[in-house]
Design an enzyme around this catalytic site. Structure first.
Site, mmCIF file in Angstrom:
data_model
loop_
_atom_site.group_PDB
_atom_site.id
_atom_site.type_symbol
_atom_site.label_atom_id
_atom_site.label_comp_id
_atom_site.label_asym_id
_atom_site.label_seq_id
_atom_site.Cartn_x
_atom_site.Cartn_y
_atom_site.Cartn_z
ATOM 1 N N ASP A 11 78.701 21.885 28.002
ATOM 2 C CA ASP A 11 79.248 20.627 27.484
ATOM 3 C C ASP A 11 78.115 19.914 26.743
ATOM 4 O O ASP A 11 77.111 19.526 27.352
ATOM 5 C CB ASP A 11 79.742 19.806 28.679
ATOM 6 N N ILE A 12 78.291 19.705 25.460
ATOM 7 C CA ILE A 12 77.215 19.145 24.632
ATOM 8 C C ILE A 12 76.838 17.727 25.073
ATOM 9 O O ILE A 12 75.711 17.291 24.844
ATOM 10 C CB ILE A 12 77.616 19.195 23.128
ATOM 11 N N ASN A 25 86.021 13.206 12.504
ATOM 12 C CA ASN A 25 86.970 13.202 11.374
ATOM 13 C C ASN A 25 86.517 12.147 10.369
ATOM 14 O O ASN A 25 85.556 11.412 10.620
ATOM 15 C CB ASN A 25 88.404 12.965 11.856
ATOM 16 N N VAL A 34 85.572 17.626 21.068
ATOM 17 C CA VAL A 34 84.184 17.237 21.345
ATOM 18 C C VAL A 34 83.945 15.783 20.937
ATOM 19 O O VAL A 34 83.151 15.075 21.567
ATOM 20 C CB VAL A 34 83.209 18.235 20.660
ATOM 21 N N ASP A 35 84.647 15.320 19.924
ATOM 22 C CA ASP A 35 84.546 13.921 19.478
ATOM 23 C C ASP A 35 84.952 12.977 20.613
ATOM 24 O O ASP A 35 84.234 12.012 20.941
ATOM 25 C CB ASP A 35 85.472 13.757 18.260
ATOM 26 N N SER A 118 84.556 22.519 13.451
ATOM 27 C CA SER A 118 85.825 22.920 12.807
ATOM 28 C C SER A 118 86.616 23.998 13.542
ATOM 29 O O SER A 118 87.713 24.348 13.104
ATOM 30 C CB SER A 118 85.613 23.407 11.351
ATOM 31 N N THR A 119 86.080 24.537 14.637
ATOM 32 C CA THR A 119 86.748 25.699 15.249
ATOM 33 C C THR A 119 87.789 25.332 16.301
ATOM 34 O O THR A 119 88.389 26.220 16.904
ATOM 35 C CB THR A 119 85.728 26.653 15.896
ATOM 36 N N GLY A 120 88.006 24.028 16.521
ATOM 37 C CA GLY A 120 89.025 23.598 17.473
ATOM 38 C C GLY A 120 90.281 23.188 16.729
ATOM 39 O O GLY A 120 90.967 24.009 16.115
ATOM 40 N N TYR A 122 90.657 21.849 13.954
ATOM 41 C CA TYR A 122 90.631 22.136 12.519
ATOM 42 C C TYR A 122 90.842 23.609 12.183
ATOM 43 O O TYR A 122 90.957 23.960 10.994
ATOM 44 C CB TYR A 122 89.346 21.606 11.881
#
Ligand code: AR6
Length: 172
Positions: A11-12, A25, A34-35, A118-120, A122
């Site tokens: 978890d970042i 976004n 993650v945002d 972008s890999t979630g 998006y």
């Protein structure tokens, strides 16, 4: 030379580094994935600072403080929505990594972690995004000597395997 690129699974929001990167976004006013995790962990002061920024173009980045996060700063970048790959997505994704490194260097950030931008939501295919991420950071790191260590923080085991393979291929 010491390896400056690493991959880990986790978890970042838990990483105590000079900066973590957010996959945001265009509004920079929060979201899911993650945002959402970064805003929850940083607390409401992060949103307050983000409101002053006036948004961010796709492929660009902005920097804020980290507030309650263990990381001192957050670099917010906006990845492209995947539309099949012929709509400029690879160049925009590469630009996210490049702009984040530029901002890091300009703010004396030595240690930095990226999520898989972008890999979630998006929809960018994970293996294509990982290849662009590793290639872009590898190609640009020499220019930013102050950025000592870059971590690719993978949420999934699958992403970690992709990054591990790409990073070990790059080693002599
Ligand atoms: N730590 C590290 N990686 C994470 C975490 C976490 N805590 N949580 C999710 N991921 P996404 P996007 C991974 O959807 O595709 C937001 O609503 C996740 O598994 O967060 O760039 C924004 O506001 C995936 O690999 O970002 C935008 O509207 C990666 O983070 C939109 O989503 C990115 O997934 C951006 O979509």
């Amino acid at each position: 030379m010491r390896t400056r690129l690493h991959a880990l699974q986790g978890d970042i929001t838990t990483l105590a580094l000079d900066a973590i990167v957010n996959a945001a976004n265009n509004s920079l006013l929060g979201g899911g994935g993650v945002d959402g995790a970064i805003h929850r962990a940083a607390g409401p002061a992060l949103l307050q600072e983000c409101r002053t920024l006036g948004g961010c173009a796709t492929g660009d980045a902005r920097i804020t403080r980290g507030y309650r996060l263990p990381a001192r700063h957050v670099i917010h970048t906006v990845g492209p929505v995947w539309r099949g790959g012929s709509d400029g997505e690879p160049a925009l994704l590469a630009s996210c990594y490049r702009r984040a490194l530029e901002l890091a260097a300009a703010h004396d950030i030595a240690t930095l972690a990226f999520p898989c931008i972008s890999t979630g939501v998006y929809g960018y295919p994970g293996h294509l995004a990982a290849a662009t991420a590793v290639a872009t950071v590898s190609a640009n790191l020499a220019e930013f000597e102050g950025v000592v260590e870059v971590t690719f923080c993978c949420y999934s085991r699958n992403d970690l395997a992709l990054y591990r393979a790409l990073l070990s291929e790059g080693r002599p």
